[in-house]
Design an enzyme around this catalytic site. Sequence first.
Site, short mmCIF file in Angstrom:
data_model
loop_
_atom_site.label_atom_id
_atom_site.label_comp_id
_atom_site.label_asym_id
_atom_site.label_seq_id
_atom_site.Cartn_x
_atom_site.Cartn_y
_atom_site.Cartn_z
N GLU A 37 -6.76 -7.82 -1.22
CA GLU A 37 -7.35 -7.86 0.12
C GLU A 37 -8.84 -7.55 0.01
OE1 GLU A 37 -5.46 -5.42 3.05
OE2 GLU A 37 -3.45 -6.21 2.65
N GLU A 88 0.82 -1.22 0.00
CA GLU A 88 0.00 0.00 0.00
C GLU A 88 0.85 1.27 0.00
OE1 GLU A 88 -4.20 -1.47 1.92
OE2 GLU A 88 -2.75 -0.62 3.32
#
Length: 612
Positions: free
Chosen positions: A277, A201
């Site tokens: 995710e 991320e």
Amino acid sequence: MGKWTLARKPGRTLGVLLLLLLGLLVLRRLDWYRLVPVWLRNRQSGLQANGPRFTLEDSTFWILGGSMHYFRVPREYWRDRLLKLKACGLNTLTTYVPWNLHEPERGKFDFSGNLDMEAFVLLAAEMGLWVILRPGPYICSEIDLGGLPSWLLQDSGMRLRTTYKGFTEAVDLYFDHLMARVVPLQYKHGGPIIAVQVENEYGSYNKDPAYMPYIKKALEDRGIVELLLTSDNKDGLQKGVLDGALATINLQSQHELQLLTNFLVSVQRVQPRMVMEYWTGWFDSWGGPHNILDSSEVLKTVSAILDAGSSINLYMFHGGTNFGFINGAMHFHEYKSDVTSYDYDAVLTEAGDYTAKYFKLRDFFGSLSGVPLPPQPSLLPKIAYEPVRPNLYLSLWDALQHMEEPVSSEKPVNMENLPVNDGNGQSFGYTLYETTIASSGVLSGLVRDRGQGYTRLRILVENRGRVNYGDNIDDQRKGLIGNIYLNDAPLKKFRIYSLDMRKSFFQRFSVDKWSPIPEAPTFPAFFLGALSISLSPFDTFMKLEGWEKGVVFINGQNLGRYWNIGPQETLYLPGAWLDQGINQVIVFEERMAGPAIQFTETPHLGRSQYLD
């Protein structure tokens, strides 16, 4: 005659083995090809992004993944949890690799016991699962400092997750060691790892445009040859794309799915889409609610993701536990530390039990497989043991005389810069600052995260967890930060005790150091009791009614923090960590002790809040 070993006579040994194997084939008319495990056959091209689909050895491949972290699950239960993952209809395991646990001191690596990453990956291969590895170096994962070791913060100019020399030099040395372990586990080397994620991320952090290319090159230079991926949420996807790596997305709602897949198509054109995710629940913070995501909503979103032509990874399939002090924290408008349980309202519970999500997803994935799924493993039994009433006690102030000589310093020193642990500072636990004051007055200073003052002046500071996500990870030093003032005058001449509460910490407290519990104990204090088990131990949950805030240790294992502000009301105690016979129970309590430690067969995670 010397011993005949494989090392000394490999040619002769290999010949004999081949003859024996050929004999078996003739006698039993077996197919040679079927003797070779599926994951060892035809290793050439590996996982590839070919047009809109993934392919594995030129055949279309859908990634149906589930996340589980080896460092959050007792090693004795890895097999049980992976069998349940396989039986749910999934084909891929994803896991993070926590740098801070594997290199707790600079240059000293630990891949033993519960941190045996290689054994975990090979066990997944034994189950017929593929693996996507997420080695960081930063992993977020609701773990202290996002998995970065706290000794990095000894450098006052440190800039984490950038190409700052002090950071990249440490990453290089860590990757030298880690990738030597990972490379043989890759698909093209006969292992189960089909893809590797580049950092984590980074688009939402994005402080150095040279950083992600540096991490990608660091992986490739050390022999990573499988498909590279990035992973970003809606806040970072636009800035997280990296040349030479397939971008994937992190989300929870169908609305986000449409927005993010549209963006992926715009930047990657015709490439496979993957939700790295899909958040099956969410983590909890002390003082907040227990977060829940409805199982029907989960099924609808998983179905929508696959209908959109995307592969998926369930984060989390099984969350496990933040044993010890490894939990992270968030700090946007206010500081909030994560609870000990990493149940996450995931597909399996913290203790590995089935949920409504599991049964619905198993039915769904089973309808796609075309072949019967493996049977569901039986649940591990639970038990409510008889309450334990501590009978011995040692106040923290009395315990100080049995500890190592404190650090003497003219000024306060933060945890990370204490001259302890071979110069690596203190990562976790508590730190006690002690000095003499000549008068009363008003104290002021910067305390992270929680301090208590006592006469003579004593300030006990707890590291409740370093922030694991956000822009302020460089500012996560713990303890007393800078001077502490009395009536605006800085205090001097401190004695500083490092209370990391590792196993070696308690070895100083032999039985003769403890006393019977008085009517009015002096806090903070340690309380000692015994849990007697006559038969084989089973899993259980500890409930500390009447206690306020502290930490529990069973046979030297740190189960984690408890705190009566909730939402978590019980601590998971794996039966694998208990012995038949007498088990030592130590509770470190800061303010108020209850009469007993109770046990229950079911967890209590507190008041719930449904996620939108």
